[in-house]
Structures are given as structure tokens and as C-alpha cells.
Design an enzyme around this catalytic site. Structure first.
Site, PDB file in Angstrom:
ATOM      1  N   GLU A 135      -3.442   7.541  -3.820  1.00 37.25           N
ATOM      2  CA  GLU A 135      -3.383   6.237  -3.168  1.00 37.25           C
ATOM      3  C   GLU A 135      -3.171   5.135  -4.198  1.00 37.25           C
ATOM      4  OE1 GLU A 135      -5.903   5.067   0.623  1.00 37.25           O
ATOM      5  OE2 GLU A 135      -6.979   4.599  -1.210  1.00 37.25           O
ATOM      6  N   TYR A 155       0.862  -1.183   0.000  1.00 37.24           N
ATOM      7  CA  TYR A 155       0.000   0.000   0.000  1.00 37.24           C
ATOM      8  C   TYR A 155       0.893   1.226   0.000  1.00 37.24           C
ATOM      9  CZ  TYR A 155      -2.921   3.772   1.705  1.00 37.24           C
ATOM     10  OH  TYR A 155      -3.564   4.970   1.829  1.00 37.24           O
TER      11      TYR A 155
END
Ligand code: GDP
Ligand code: MN
Length: 387
Positions: free
Chosen positions: A198, A110
């Protein structure tokens, strides 16, 4: 402003952040054509394009092993009402799919960039718990998320990337490309005035490459004036129709779940009014700031928008006349009332410049309004009326 994954990936390409080969499609035929341009190199991924995450779990991301499968998945996903934990139970209509080259994933990470207002800095977050619901990871295993703070005046330095890489246990051979990816993401975040960037998952492939498998970018609305290139990125189908209408009149309007509509001038007063509504035991149906310098026409439009909202069972008007004078506001209310039938009770609390004139206009209008002498009185009237 939120943008779609395929648009975020266009930005990624511009900044040399590696993304899978792919094409966006609005019809099944276009989806099939997209597959052919990728030389039918299966597996391919069919991904619903909506402004919400969690699509995978909701059935909006499918791995197709053949052209037949790709057709079937495109047929089901295009036009579906996709429900994820971010869409609400009514879901979102899928109008576009992204057809992408499937990849062999070795490891999922991530990577996220946000602004930390308290620290007045940019924060890069990373985790080895990639591909999962990151909000859940943050709640249950906060130690699994690494945060690196960057002073915007100093900018990103190689040590920041190294700090991330060490914490993620990235092999030395992948270090240089990882640093490049982090620097590019930071530059994109900065130059395009993002409030969020993101990549979840960011994958490390079997071939030893970093690829952004997913991409989520939010642009700061206040910067849109200097980014004409984002005009075409806006997708009004993704927005609340009443909010779209309000924005054309430059009204600060956010639709909410309650049933007491409210019209307020000034964002601070609007927040305080919502607190007051809650304290009185009622639920606001919206946030609406007509602005300090609202015109009569804006007030009229604000009223109309609230009346269009079918869940509204009452309206509270809370105005402090400063730059927006009470008489101008009252005229706006009367004009709006003449054009639309008000079939819900309206409580008015109004103070400030030209308040006597404003009250006279409302009293002589023949409208049946409930007047409140002050905030406390307004709050009691809200309680009587709504609960
Ligand atoms: P989200 O659920 O809305 O966040 O959508 P994502 O783009 O993150 O996709 C969901 C999941 O699908 C990812 O976490 C991956 O595990 C999987 N996925 C997406 N593309 C591929 C691919 O090319 N190959 C493989 N094996 N899995 C993929
Ligand atoms: Mn994702």
C-alpha cells in the site's frame, strides 16, 4: 508478517519505486546525524516507525523546518506511546523514527495491491482520495476507489496501468512514469510474496515526479521459508509477547479480548469452538490450535501460555483425538499442571482415539477438572461458569 515503513521503502528502492531520501534512527543523536547526511536540507519529516497506520493524525509524523525542530520532534516521538485508530487505546511504543526529506506535494493518490481470494486474482486499487483514511473512503465513497483485477496467469499488462491512469485522470506527461511505478509495484508484490502493498499517499510532486511518501507491506507468513532475506525484518517488539512465545513452539495462537482461554486441536475445530463460546454468551481469550500432530510438549506449552494470560478466568479444552491421541494430550495437560499452578476452572471435552485412556489419565491425575460429555454439555458448562 508486517514490516516497518523504512523496511518497505528499502524494498521499494530495490524495485526502483521512487521514495524520498531518508534514514532510520533509534536515538535523537542518530536522527540529527541522519539530517546532516541529507545536508540539512529542510523541511524534513520525522516519522514514527510502528506497525500501524494513522500515525499522522496520532502525532507520529511531524514536519521539521530546522535542525532544532527536528531535535524536538525526535525527542517527543522517540519513546512515545503512539495511539492511532489502528493501535488500540494503549498505543505502541515508538523505538525508531524515519528521518526523511520533505517534499512539495502537488497531488496525493492512493495505490494498493491485495489478493482477492474470491476472484483468485490480484487486485490493484487506486484513488484520488490519497493521504486519507482509505477504509473510511471505502465505506463512505466506494465509487472513489478504482479496482483493476489481474489474472495472475496472464500477469500485468499495459492496459491495466492505462485503465488506472484514465480513471485517476493522470496527465499524459505523467503516464509513462506511472505505468513503470505500477509495474514495479506489481513485480515486488509477486516476487516477495506480499499479501498487501500500500502506498498512501503516492504523491505527484511539483517537479512532476511520482514518489511513494508512505509504504506499507505485509508478507505472507506461509512464504517466509523461501525468503531468508526477511528474517532480519521481523520486529518482535511489535508482536504480542505471548504470540511470540507460542510461535517458538509452532503453536497457532492469537491473543484476544475475552476471558475464556481455550485449547483446541485443528483450526476448523478451533473456529467452531470459538463460535460455541460466543453462543454460550462467553468471550474467548484466544484462538489456539495446537495442531493435528501436536506433541505432549506442545500441549504443555499451550497450557502454560494460556495460564500466563492474566485476563483468563477459565479454560475450555476441546480435543478431537485423531493424529493427536487423547492419551498423549492428557499427559501433556497433567505435565503442565504439575509445573504451573492452575488457579482457574478447566472444562474438558475430549473424544477420539484412545479417549478411555486419556480420560483415565485425567481422572487419576488428582486435578480438579470439569468434564463435559459432549459439545452441548461443554457449552452449558461454559455458560454456567463464565456468565
Ligand atoms: P500515516 O498517517 O501513518 O499513514 O503516515 P504517512 O506516511 O501517510 O504520513 C501522514 C501524512 O503526513 C501524509 O499523508 C502527508 O500528508 C504528510 N507528509 C508526510 N511526509 C510529508 C512531506 O514530505 N511533505 C509534506 N508536505 N507532507 C508530508
Ligand atoms: Mn499513510
Amino acid at each position: 508478517m508486517k514490516i516497518h515503513e523504512y523496511q518497505a521503502k528499502e524494498l521499494f528502492r530495490l524495485y526502483q519505486i521512487p521514495v524520498p531520501n531518508g534514514n532510520v534512527a533509534s536515538t535523537v543523536q542518530e536522527a540529527m546525524d541522519a539530517a546532516k547526511t541529507m545536508e540539512n536540507n529542510f523541511p524534513m519529516v520525522v516519522k514514527a516507525q510502528i506497525h500501524a497506520g494513522g500515525r499522522g493524525k496520532g502525532g507520529g509524523v511531524k514536519l521539521a523546518k530546522s535542525l532544532e525542530e527536528l531535535q524536538t520532534f525526535s525527542e517527543t516521538i522517540l519513546g512515545m506511546q503512539l495511539v492511532t485508530h489502528q493501535t488500540g487505546k494503549e498505543g505502541k511504543l515508538v523505538r525508531k523514527v524515519l528521518i526523511e526529506q520533505g517534499l512539495t506535494i502537488q497531488k496525493e493518490f492512493y495505490l494498493g495491491i491485495i489478493i482477492d481470494r474470491e476472484k483468485a486474482s490480484i487486485v490493484i486499487m487506486a484513488s484520488t482520495a490519497g493521504g486519507m483514511d482509505i477504509e473510511k473512503v471505502a465505506e463512505e465513497h466506494p465509487e472513489q476507489i478504482i479496482k483493476v483485477c489481474i489474472d495472475p496467469l496472464m500477469g500485468i499488462q499495459p492496459c491495466h496501468a492505462r485503465q488506472l491512469a484514465y480513471s485517476l485522470d493522470i496527465p499524459a506527461s505523467a503516464m509513462k512514469s506511472f505505468t513503470k511505478l505500477v509495474f514495479s509495484s506489481y513485480l515486488l508484490f509477486l516476487e516477495k510474496d506480499c499479501s498487501l502493498l500500500e502506498i498512501n499517499p503516492l504523491v505527484y510532486t511539483a517537479a512532476g515526479e511520482w514518489i511513494a511518501l508512505d509504504a506499507k507491506v505485509t508478507i505472507d507468513d506461509n512464504s517466509l521459508f523461501r525468503h531468508p532475506e526477511f528474517k532480519e525484518y521481523r520486529d518482535i517488539y511489535e508482536e504480542d509477547p505471548l504470540e511470540v512465545e507460542a510461535s517458538t513452539y509452532k503453536l497457532n495462537y492469537i491473543n484476544m479480548d475475552g476471558n475464556l482461554g481455550n485449547i483446541v486441536n485443528g483450526a476448523g475445530l478451533a473456529m467452531a469452538t470459538m463460535d460455541m463460546i460466543k453462543q454460550a454468551g462467553a468471550e474467548p481469550a484466544n484462538f489456539l490450535d495446537v495442531g493435528g500432530g501436536a506433541t505432549q510438549e506442545m500441549v504443555e506449552q499451550a497450557f502454560k501460555i494460556i495460564l500466563k494470560d492474566t485476563k483468563v478466568k477459565g479454560i475450555l479444552i476441546n480435543i478431537f483425538g485423531g493424529i493427536l491421541r487423547c492419551d498423549v494430550f492428557a499427559q501433556g495437560v497433567v505435565k503442565a499442571a504439575q509445573k504451573t499452578s492452575i488457579n482457574v476452572p478447566v472444562i474438558v471435552r475430549m473424544e477420539g482415539t484412545n479417549v478411555t485412556e486419556g480420560r483415565r489419565i485425567l481422572n487419576e491425575s488428582g486435578l480438579s477438572l470439569i468434564t463435559a460429555i459432549d459439545i452441548k454439555d461443554a457449552s452449558q458448562k461454559v455458560a454456567q461458569l463464565m456468565i
